[in-house]
Design a protein around this motif. Structure first.
Motif, PDB file in Angstrom:
ATOM      1  N   PRO A 133      55.100  60.444  52.861  1.00 43.37           N
ATOM      2  CA  PRO A 133      54.594  61.435  51.910  1.00 43.37           C
ATOM      3  C   PRO A 133      53.088  61.192  51.781  1.00 43.37           C
ATOM      4  O   PRO A 133      52.650  60.043  51.786  1.00 43.37           O
ATOM      5  CB  PRO A 133      55.317  61.068  50.614  1.00 43.37           C
ATOM      6  N   LEU A 134      52.302  62.249  51.688  1.00 47.25           N
ATOM      7  CA  LEU A 134      50.854  62.074  51.565  1.00 47.25           C
ATOM      8  C   LEU A 134      50.405  62.414  50.146  1.00 47.25           C
ATOM      9  O   LEU A 134      50.616  63.535  49.674  1.00 47.25           O
ATOM     10  CB  LEU A 134      50.114  62.960  52.582  1.00 47.25           C
ATOM     11  N   ALA A 135      49.816  61.413  49.485  1.00 43.65           N
ATOM     12  CA  ALA A 135      49.195  61.678  48.181  1.00 43.65           C
ATOM     13  C   ALA A 135      47.910  62.437  48.473  1.00 43.65           C
ATOM     14  O   ALA A 135      47.147  62.042  49.344  1.00 43.65           O
ATOM     15  CB  ALA A 135      48.879  60.368  47.475  1.00 43.65           C
ATOM     16  N   ALA A 136      47.690  63.550  47.776  1.00 48.55           N
ATOM     17  CA  ALA A 136      46.458  64.303  48.057  1.00 48.55           C
ATOM     18  C   ALA A 136      46.022  65.143  46.876  1.00 48.55           C
ATOM     19  O   ALA A 136      46.652  66.140  46.538  1.00 48.55           O
ATOM     20  CB  ALA A 136      46.635  65.191  49.286  1.00 48.55           C
ATOM     21  N   PRO A 137      44.922  64.745  46.248  1.00 54.28           N
ATOM     22  CA  PRO A 137      44.283  65.638  45.274  1.00 54.28           C
ATOM     23  C   PRO A 137      43.388  66.608  46.043  1.00 54.28           C
ATOM     24  O   PRO A 137      43.244  66.487  47.259  1.00 54.28           O
ATOM     25  CB  PRO A 137      43.427  64.675  44.446  1.00 54.28           C
ATOM     26  N   SER A 138      42.782  67.537  45.350  1.00 57.70           N
ATOM     27  CA  SER A 138      41.786  68.384  45.983  1.00 57.70           C
ATOM     28  C   SER A 138      40.639  67.499  46.469  1.00 57.70           C
ATOM     29  O   SER A 138      40.286  66.517  45.817  1.00 57.70           O
ATOM     30  CB  SER A 138      41.286  69.429  44.990  1.00 57.70           C
TER      31      SER A 138
END
Ligand code: TXA
Ligand code: MG
Length: 337
Positions: A133-138
Motif C-alpha cells: 500500500p502506498l501512503a501518499a498525501p498531495s
C-alpha cells in the motif's frame, strides 16, 4: 538529494525506489501524490520531512484493489462495501478502523486509516509493482495549492524527493472526498472532494457533512482540515455575487497600488478583464467541473506573474462545486468582498 524524472514506460524504476524506502511522486486522477511504502516507518517519515507536514496530520493509503483494502481495515461495514463498489477506483477515501502492518506515522497515532483506490493507470500499476500500500498525501509543500502537474511538484519538492513520475495534468484537479465510516452509525464527510455528497447519499443514505469539524471540535477528526491550505504567495479575495462586484473591486485594489490577478470564468474575464490585470480563465461559468480542474493550476499561475493580489470567482456549490468552494475559501482564508 538528486530528484530524477521517471517516464511512464520506466515505472519499474519508481517501484524500485519505493521498495528501497525512498519517496516518489506519481499522478492520480485527483492531484499528484507523494508516495512511500506505507509499511516502512522510515520511508513514511520522509514524506513529512519533504512536505514540511505537521506530524499530527495523517496520510491516506492507496491500494490497487478492494481486496487489498481488506488487509488494512479491521472491519469493513456494509456502507463501506457499497461505497467501494460504487466509486472505486475513484476519488473517494474511506476512513476505517485500521489493522495490519501500517507504519504508525501514517495514521499519526489515530486508530483509523484513510484508504483509497485511485483511478489512474500509473498509480494503480505502481501500487501493483511494489506489492505495497502506498501512503501518499498531495505532493505539494505543506500549505501550498495541491499539484495538478509534475512541474508543480518539481517547483515545490525538487531536491527533497527521489523521483517524479511524469504523467501529464490530472483530470479531477481537486483531492478525493474523505468519508469517515469508522463509526457506521455516523457516516461523515470530513472533506468534500471528487465524489459529491449527493452521489454518496444515493448509495448509503444520509451522511453528516462536516468538513470543518476539526476547526470546532476538541477532538479533531480530520486533523488536516485545521491547517491553512492551498495558499499561493499572493492574498486571495473572493468576489461574491452580492458584494461590490468585479468592476469596483478591481478599481479599489488598483488604487491601492496592487497588480490585480483575475481568477474567473471566461464570461467574467471577457466582461471585466483589462490589460493592466493578469488573467487566468477557469472555463465557462456553467462548468464547475472545469473550474475545479483548473483551480490549483490557476492559483499557482499567479506566482509566476506580476500579480500581487488574486480576485477569484465563486461557483455554484452543487456537485463538485462544494469541493471547489471549500478549497477556494481556504485559499482565501475566508476573505470575501
Ligand atoms: O485525492 C487525494 O486524496 C490525494 C491523492 C494524492 O490521493 N491525497 C490527499 O492527501 O489529498 P492529503 O494528505 O493531502 O489529504 C488527506 C486528508 C487530510 O485532511 C487528512 O487529515 C485526512 O485526509 N485523513 C487522513 N487519514 C485520516 C484519518 N485516519 N482520519 C481522519 N482524516 C484522515
Ligand atoms: Mg494535501
Amino acid at each position: 538529494m538528486e530528484t530524477i524524472w521517471i517516464k511512464e514506460q520506466e515505472l519499474e524504476k519508481a517501484a524500485q525506489l519505493l521498495l528501497e524506502g525512498e519517496v516518489v511522486t506519481f499522478p492520480t486522477e485527483t492531484v499528484y501524490g507523494l508516495g512511500a511504502d506505507a509499511t516502512n516507518e522510515e520511508a513514511v517519515k520522509k514524506i513529512y520531512e519533504a512536505k514540511g507536514r505537521p506530524a499530527d496530520n495523517p496520510l491516506i493509503i492507496h491500494v490497487s484493489s478492494i481486496e487489498q483494502a481488506y488487509e488494512y481495515a479491521e472491519e469493513i461495514p456494509e456502507a463501506a462495501q457499497k461505497i467501494m463498489e460504487a466509486f472505486w477506483p475513484g476519488p473517494c477515501t474511506i476512513v476505517l478502523k485500521k489493522k495490519g502492518p501500517i507504519a504508525p506515522t501514517v495514521t499519526a497515532g489515530l486508530e483509523t486509516v484513510g484508504i483509497r483506490m485511485p483511478d489512474h493507470p500509473i498509480a494503480l500499476q505502481l501500487i501493483k509493482d511494489t506489492g505495497k500500500p502506498l501512503a501518499a498525501p498531495s505532493a505539494n509543500s505543506s500549505g501550498k495549492p495541491s499539484p495538478t502537474s509534475a512541474q508543480h511538484v518539481y517547483r515545490d519538492l525538487n531536491g527533497k524527493i527521489a523521483g517524479i513520475v511524469e504523467g501529464g495534468e490530472t483530470g479531477v484537479g481537486l483531492e478525493s472526498t474523505v468519508l469517515d465510516l469508522s463509526n457506521p452509525e455516523l457516516p461523515t464527510i470530513l472533506r468534500p472532494g471528487g465524489i459529491s455528497r449527493n452521489e454518496i447519499e444515493a448509495v448509503i443514505g444520509t451522511v453528516r457533512f462536516n468538513p470543518d469539524l476539526a476547526n470546532h471540535s476538541d477532538t479533531p477528526v480530520a486533523p488536516g482540515m485545521k491547517y491553512t491550505h492551498y495558499s499561493p504567495t499572493e492574498p486571495v479575495i473572493i468576489i461574491s455575487e452580492k458584494g461590490i462586484g468585479w468592476e469596483k473591486a478591481i478599481k479599489k485594489y488598483q488604487l491601492e497600488g496592487e497588480v490585480v490577478g483575475i481568477l474567473a470564468s471566461e464570461e467574467t474575464i471577457k466582461q471585466f478583464g483589462k490589460k493592466e490585470t493578469v488573467m487566468f480563465s477557469l472555463g465557462e461559468k456553467s462548468d464547475v467541473i472545469s473550474a475545479s480542474r483548473r483551480l490549483f493550476k490557476g492559483l499557482r499561475f499567479f506566482e509566476e506573474t506580476k500579480a500581487t493580489i488574486i480576485l477569484a470567482e465563486p461557483f455554484n456549490r452543487s456537485g463538485i462545486g462544494e469541493a471547489y468552494m471549500n478549497r477556494l475559501e481556504k485559499a482565501a482564508a475566508y476573505s470575501v468582498i
